[in-house]
Design an enzyme around this catalytic site. Sequence first.
Site, PDB file in Angstrom:
ATOM      1  N   LYS A  41      51.551  27.087  23.859  1.00 37.18           N
ATOM      2  CA  LYS A  41      51.779  26.897  25.298  1.00 37.18           C
ATOM      3  C   LYS A  41      52.222  28.219  25.948  1.00 37.18           C
ATOM      4  O   LYS A  41      52.647  29.141  25.244  1.00 37.18           O
ATOM      5  CB  LYS A  41      52.835  25.808  25.495  1.00 37.18           C
ATOM      6  CG  LYS A  41      54.194  26.174  24.935  1.00 37.18           C
ATOM      7  CD  LYS A  41      55.120  24.957  24.864  1.00 37.18           C
ATOM      8  CE  LYS A  41      56.480  25.355  24.317  1.00 37.18           C
ATOM      9  NZ  LYS A  41      57.296  24.184  23.947  1.00 37.18           N
ATOM     10  N   ARG A 139      63.640  14.269  27.547  1.00 31.61           N
ATOM     11  CA  ARG A 139      62.621  14.907  28.374  1.00 31.61           C
ATOM     12  C   ARG A 139      61.356  14.076  28.460  1.00 31.61           C
ATOM     13  O   ARG A 139      60.577  14.196  29.407  1.00 31.61           O
ATOM     14  CB  ARG A 139      62.313  16.285  27.785  1.00 31.61           C
ATOM     15  CG  ARG A 139      61.426  17.164  28.625  1.00 31.61           C
ATOM     16  CD  ARG A 139      61.308  18.570  28.059  1.00 31.61           C
ATOM     17  NE  ARG A 139      60.536  18.627  26.830  1.00 31.61           N
ATOM     18  CZ  ARG A 139      60.208  19.767  26.197  1.00 31.61           C
ATOM     19  NH1 ARG A 139      60.616  20.934  26.682  1.00 31.61           N
ATOM     20  NH2 ARG A 139      59.520  19.743  25.087  1.00 31.61           N
ATOM     21  N   TYR A 264      69.954  52.003  41.141  1.00 28.98           N
ATOM     22  CA  TYR A 264      70.494  51.201  42.249  1.00 28.98           C
ATOM     23  C   TYR A 264      71.939  50.805  42.005  1.00 28.98           C
ATOM     24  O   TYR A 264      72.317  50.466  40.884  1.00 28.98           O
ATOM     25  CB  TYR A 264      69.650  49.939  42.432  1.00 28.98           C
ATOM     26  CG  TYR A 264      68.248  50.215  42.894  1.00 28.98           C
ATOM     27  CD1 TYR A 264      68.007  50.795  44.140  1.00 28.98           C
ATOM     28  CD2 TYR A 264      67.158  49.898  42.094  1.00 28.98           C
ATOM     29  CE1 TYR A 264      66.716  51.051  44.572  1.00 28.98           C
ATOM     30  CE2 TYR A 264      65.860  50.140  42.519  1.00 28.98           C
ATOM     31  CZ  TYR A 264      65.651  50.722  43.760  1.00 28.98           C
ATOM     32  OH  TYR A 264      64.380  50.966  44.174  1.00 28.98           O
TER      33      TYR A 264
HETATM   34  C1  LIG Z   1      57.717  24.288  22.633  1.00 35.05           C
HETATM   35  C2  LIG Z   1      57.727  23.134  21.715  1.00 35.05           C
HETATM   36  C3  LIG Z   1      57.716  23.313  20.334  1.00 35.05           C
HETATM   37  C4  LIG Z   1      57.829  24.682  19.679  1.00 35.05           C
HETATM   38  O1  LIG Z   1      59.178  25.090  19.687  1.00 35.05           O
HETATM   39  P1  LIG Z   1      59.672  26.452  18.989  1.00 35.05           P
HETATM   40  O2  LIG Z   1      61.147  26.372  19.080  1.00 35.05           O
HETATM   41  O3  LIG Z   1      59.114  27.573  19.784  1.00 35.05           O
HETATM   42  O4  LIG Z   1      59.169  26.437  17.595  1.00 35.05           O
HETATM   43  C5  LIG Z   1      57.595  22.193  19.536  1.00 35.05           C
HETATM   44  N1  LIG Z   1      57.532  20.954  20.070  1.00 35.05           N
HETATM   45  C6  LIG Z   1      57.564  20.745  21.397  1.00 35.05           C
HETATM   46  C7  LIG Z   1      57.487  19.347  21.927  1.00 35.05           C
HETATM   47  C8  LIG Z   1      57.673  21.809  22.261  1.00 35.05           C
HETATM   48  O5  LIG Z   1      57.734  21.597  23.589  1.00 35.05           O
END
Ligand SMILES: *Cc1c(COP(=O)(O)O)cnc(C)c1O
Length: 369
Positions: A41, A139, A264
């Site tokens: 992703k 979630r 800055y």
């Molecule tokens: C992003 C995600 C993962 C991967 O998590 P990592 O900590 O990067 O290994 C696995 N499962 C779900 C549902 C996720 O959203």
Amino acid sequence: MNEPFPVSPPRAWAEIDLGALRKNLAVAREAFGGGLMAVVKAGAYGHGLEEIAKALAAQEIAFFGVANVGEARRIRNAGVATRIYLLGATWSEEREEIVAREWTPCVSSIAEAEHFNRIAANHGKRLKVHLAVDTGMGRGGFVAENLPEKLALLDRMENLEIEGIGSHLPSADEDAEFTLRQFERFHAIIRELGGAERFKWMHLSNSAGLLGFDQGLCNLSRPGLMLYGVSPLPGFQEKLATVMTLKSRVTLVRTLPAGHGISYGRQFVTTKPTRVATVGIGYGDGYPRQVSGNGADVWIRGRRLPILGRVTMDQLMVDVTAAEDVTEGDEVEIFGPNIPVAEIAVKADTITWEIFTGITPRVLRCYQE
Ligand SMILES: *Cc1c(COP(=O)(O)O)cnc(C)c1O
């Protein structure tokens, strides 16, 4: 249009080592003998979705895990045939394409499942879906009560096949006790629903879950971060290889007198004559401005050298007083094998996932086998 001047080399670029990516995949395989869903992703955590999917396509991956249909489409258009799993809930407008292209969604409600079932019936298909259950993440997924009744309803939907069951770990890198209880709950749910024979795929673990815990009944894991060379748990980092090295170049070197402000807000003022290199990367490239004043270093000519003052949009300044040989045009490692990305994340008060996904499109990704 004919450009009469030579192509400008990029100010900042990310070298991405595909061999290291595959080595990290092998570490995941060694830690767990079951199936693997490679999580790609957010543009493969900023590493480049198409390139990473292509690099892993021949590695016997069960699924690529993506966030949305746009990402699924990009993998498909890259000519990769590996199955695609949608990690989160889907919008109703996305479902027609999911069914038509036989991507695999997880379902969190009866209404969602019914909608998929209707679309699949229209297409004359039987869509494979996974049952998402919420064992603590909050979630998505079915809340874990009356699950047998809910599964019975799903079983009656003739155009769906409940191929798998999944849940997610909110604190596998922070709270081992809670995570162990979550594994127990997930196992209890599987048994309550008819046992491991009931599902082809059972999955709970992200990288931390995979590295740190016995997988029990689970026969699929979903690693993301560890594939990109960062362990969310201490003790495993040495096994992983750096995939992304973020680089830039020195654009200018000057010696400033004592009492001269740098960047800055003038939060850093020299106390002695200081040799200062200006480097062509900033927060406009995704290098976090939040490291300003927190002692972040870069790596030039084999030395760790400190950033001075605030990171600006396109440039940052480095104290090269101790490195007399540093000169305009020198390559600078912003993070990579010598400056761990995890160190930058800590100094920016964030996590490595956010550093990776924050690298902007202006940064050219260069792939190496
Ligand atoms: C992003 C995600 C993962 C991967 O998590 P990592 O900590 O990067 O290994 C696995 N499962 C779900 C549902 C996720 O959203």
